[in-house]
Write a protein that holds these residues in place. Structure first.
Motif, PDB file in Angstrom:
ATOM      1  N   LEU A  13       0.538  -1.097  -0.084  1.00  0.00           N
ATOM      2  CA  LEU A  13       0.012  -0.061   0.142  1.00  0.00           C
ATOM      3  C   LEU A  13       0.800   0.716   0.114  1.00  0.00           C
ATOM      4  O   LEU A  13       2.482   1.047   0.371  1.00  0.00           O
ATOM      5  CB  LEU A  13      -0.864  -0.463   1.363  1.00  0.00           C
ATOM      6  CG  LEU A  13      -2.209  -1.034   1.432  1.00  0.00           C
ATOM      7  CD1 LEU A  13      -2.710  -0.746   2.888  1.00  0.00           C
ATOM      8  CD2 LEU A  13      -2.633  -0.957   0.496  1.00  0.00           C
ATOM      9  N   ASP A  14       0.315   2.349  -0.480  1.00  0.00           N
ATOM     10  CA  ASP A  14       1.029   3.590  -0.501  1.00  0.00           C
ATOM     11  C   ASP A  14       1.108   4.138   1.014  1.00  0.00           C
ATOM     12  O   ASP A  14      -0.107   3.774   2.133  1.00  0.00           O
ATOM     13  CB  ASP A  14       0.131   4.229  -1.043  1.00  0.00           C
ATOM     14  CG  ASP A  14       0.348   6.066  -0.928  1.00  0.00           C
ATOM     15  OD1 ASP A  14       0.133   7.020  -0.337  1.00  0.00           O
ATOM     16  OD2 ASP A  14       1.708   6.319  -1.623  1.00  0.00           O
ATOM     17  N   PRO A  15       1.990   4.587   1.218  1.00  0.00           N
ATOM     18  CA  PRO A  15       2.452   4.715   3.377  1.00  0.00           C
ATOM     19  C   PRO A  15       0.688   5.974   3.483  1.00  0.00           C
ATOM     20  O   PRO A  15       0.727   5.805   4.671  1.00  0.00           O
ATOM     21  CB  PRO A  15       3.402   5.651   3.109  1.00  0.00           C
ATOM     22  CG  PRO A  15       4.159   4.899   2.269  1.00  0.00           C
ATOM     23  CD  PRO A  15       2.952   4.706   0.955  1.00  0.00           C
ATOM     24  N   ALA A  16       0.754   6.956   2.484  1.00  0.00           N
ATOM     25  CA  ALA A  16      -0.137   7.342   2.741  1.00  0.00           C
ATOM     26  C   ALA A  16      -1.889   6.701   3.225  1.00  0.00           C
ATOM     27  O   ALA A  16      -2.290   6.980   4.016  1.00  0.00           O
ATOM     28  CB  ALA A  16      -0.937   8.823   2.122  1.00  0.00           C
ATOM     29  N   LEU A  17      -2.045   6.244   2.472  1.00  0.00           N
ATOM     30  CA  LEU A  17      -3.277   5.324   2.279  1.00  0.00           C
ATOM     31  C   LEU A  17      -3.651   4.473   3.852  1.00  0.00           C
ATOM     32  O   LEU A  17      -4.140   4.175   3.832  1.00  0.00           O
ATOM     33  CB  LEU A  17      -3.790   4.496   0.921  1.00  0.00           C
ATOM     34  CG  LEU A  17      -4.429   3.443   0.829  1.00  0.00           C
ATOM     35  CD1 LEU A  17      -5.870   4.008   1.061  1.00  0.00           C
ATOM     36  CD2 LEU A  17      -5.108   2.364  -0.274  1.00  0.00           C
ATOM     37  N   ALA A  19      -1.596   5.000   6.162  1.00  0.00           N
ATOM     38  CA  ALA A  19      -1.944   5.885   7.361  1.00  0.00           C
ATOM     39  C   ALA A  19      -2.978   5.908   7.453  1.00  0.00           C
ATOM     40  O   ALA A  19      -4.333   5.915   8.482  1.00  0.00           O
ATOM     41  CB  ALA A  19      -1.515   7.027   7.248  1.00  0.00           C
ATOM     42  N   ALA A  20      -4.226   6.658   6.491  1.00  0.00           N
ATOM     43  CA  ALA A  20      -5.901   6.040   5.956  1.00  0.00           C
ATOM     44  C   ALA A  20      -6.070   5.455   6.827  1.00  0.00           C
ATOM     45  O   ALA A  20      -7.620   5.530   7.270  1.00  0.00           O
ATOM     46  CB  ALA A  20      -6.178   7.343   5.193  1.00  0.00           C
ATOM     47  N   ILE A  21      -6.010   4.551   6.624  1.00  0.00           N
ATOM     48  CA  ILE A  21      -6.736   3.157   6.694  1.00  0.00           C
ATOM     49  C   ILE A  21      -6.387   2.975   8.721  1.00  0.00           C
ATOM     50  O   ILE A  21      -7.263   2.734   9.325  1.00  0.00           O
ATOM     51  CB  ILE A  21      -6.354   2.295   5.947  1.00  0.00           C
ATOM     52  CG1 ILE A  21      -6.919   1.853   4.210  1.00  0.00           C
ATOM     53  CG2 ILE A  21      -7.088   0.780   6.860  1.00  0.00           C
ATOM     54  CD1 ILE A  21      -5.875   0.730   4.127  1.00  0.00           C
ATOM     55  N   SER A  27      -9.977   4.815  14.620  1.00  0.00           N
ATOM     56  CA  SER A  27     -11.598   5.443  15.305  1.00  0.00           C
ATOM     57  C   SER A  27     -12.875   4.526  15.097  1.00  0.00           C
ATOM     58  O   SER A  27     -13.888   4.458  16.437  1.00  0.00           O
ATOM     59  CB  SER A  27     -12.013   6.765  14.390  1.00  0.00           C
ATOM     60  OG  SER A  27     -12.267   6.255  12.670  1.00  0.00           O
ATOM     61  N   ASP A  28     -12.693   3.513  14.177  1.00  0.00           N
ATOM     62  CA  ASP A  28     -13.988   2.243  14.628  1.00  0.00           C
ATOM     63  C   ASP A  28     -13.219   1.279  15.713  1.00  0.00           C
ATOM     64  O   ASP A  28     -13.794  -0.046  15.529  1.00  0.00           O
ATOM     65  CB  ASP A  28     -13.877   1.837  13.057  1.00  0.00           C
ATOM     66  CG  ASP A  28     -14.615   2.755  12.223  1.00  0.00           C
ATOM     67  OD1 ASP A  28     -15.044   3.493  12.554  1.00  0.00           O
ATOM     68  OD2 ASP A  28     -14.634   2.408  11.151  1.00  0.00           O
ATOM     69  N   LEU A  29     -11.849   1.832  16.069  1.00  0.00           N
ATOM     70  CA  LEU A  29     -11.909   0.543  17.292  1.00  0.00           C
ATOM     71  C   LEU A  29     -11.505  -1.044  16.430  1.00  0.00           C
ATOM     72  O   LEU A  29     -11.800  -2.155  16.756  1.00  0.00           O
ATOM     73  CB  LEU A  29     -12.812   0.291  18.562  1.00  0.00           C
ATOM     74  CG  LEU A  29     -13.092   1.368  19.034  1.00  0.00           C
ATOM     75  CD1 LEU A  29     -13.888   1.532  20.361  1.00  0.00           C
ATOM     76  CD2 LEU A  29     -11.746   2.298  19.992  1.00  0.00           C
ATOM     77  N   ASN A  33      -5.833  -4.947   9.500  1.00  0.00           N
ATOM     78  CA  ASN A  33      -6.949  -5.707   8.814  1.00  0.00           C
ATOM     79  C   ASN A  33      -8.222  -5.858   8.551  1.00  0.00           C
ATOM     80  O   ASN A  33      -8.550  -5.815   7.829  1.00  0.00           O
ATOM     81  CB  ASN A  33      -6.184  -7.287   9.105  1.00  0.00           C
ATOM     82  CG  ASN A  33      -6.178  -8.976   8.850  1.00  0.00           C
ATOM     83  OD1 ASN A  33      -5.279  -8.452   7.877  1.00  0.00           O
ATOM     84  ND2 ASN A  33      -7.344  -9.172   9.266  1.00  0.00           N
ATOM     85  N   ALA A  34      -8.996  -5.806  10.465  1.00  0.00           N
ATOM     86  CA  ALA A  34     -10.165  -6.191  10.304  1.00  0.00           C
ATOM     87  C   ALA A  34     -10.727  -4.815   9.360  1.00  0.00           C
ATOM     88  O   ALA A  34     -11.690  -4.815   9.096  1.00  0.00           O
ATOM     89  CB  ALA A  34     -10.332  -5.750  11.310  1.00  0.00           C
ATOM     90  N   GLN A  35     -10.110  -3.419   9.446  1.00  0.00           N
ATOM     91  CA  GLN A  35     -10.362  -2.274   8.755  1.00  0.00           C
ATOM     92  C   GLN A  35     -10.530  -2.715   6.917  1.00  0.00           C
ATOM     93  O   GLN A  35     -11.623  -2.783   6.126  1.00  0.00           O
ATOM     94  CB  GLN A  35      -9.966  -1.185   9.038  1.00  0.00           C
ATOM     95  CG  GLN A  35     -10.722   0.366   8.511  1.00  0.00           C
ATOM     96  CD  GLN A  35     -11.704   0.708   9.332  1.00  0.00           C
ATOM     97  OE1 GLN A  35     -11.886  -0.175  10.238  1.00  0.00           O
ATOM     98  NE2 GLN A  35     -12.064   2.025   8.600  1.00  0.00           N
ATOM     99  N   VAL A  36      -9.224  -3.298   6.723  1.00  0.00           N
ATOM    100  CA  VAL A  36      -9.311  -3.280   4.920  1.00  0.00           C
ATOM    101  C   VAL A  36     -10.926  -4.205   4.898  1.00  0.00           C
ATOM    102  O   VAL A  36     -11.034  -4.030   3.853  1.00  0.00           O
ATOM    103  CB  VAL A  36      -7.811  -3.359   4.862  1.00  0.00           C
ATOM    104  CG1 VAL A  36      -7.982  -4.680   3.698  1.00  0.00           C
ATOM    105  CG2 VAL A  36      -7.186  -3.108   4.935  1.00  0.00           C
TER     106      VAL A  36
END
Length: 69
Positions: A13-17, A19-21, A27-29, A33-36
């Motif tokens: 992944l792009d480092p900025a992407l 970091a955003a993830i 914020s979603d706790l 990996n679970a967020q992706v």
């Protein structure tokens, strides 16, 4: 008897992407990996791809011998 094993693979992944993830995961706790996985499921749902609900492992203490579920 637990959840089926998950498929592991490397993802660049792009480092900025990333970091955003990371920020949205925090914020979603969730873990990154679970967020992706959540974001991928949402994106597929928007495209009309139907997936079975994920099998989640049972939580809590295992039942003692002779206990009913």
């Amino acid at each position: 008897m637990g959840a089926p094993p998950k498929k592991a693979f490397p993802l660049r992944l792009d480092p900025a992407l990333h970091a955003a993830i990371e920020r949205t995961a925090a914020s979603d706790l969730r873990s990154v990996n679970a967020q992706v996985e959540c974001l991928l499921r949402e994106a597929l749902a928007r495209r009309g791809v139907k997936l079975a609900d994920p099998v989640r492992p049972k939580r809590g203490r295992p039942l003692k011998q002779g206990d009913q579920e």
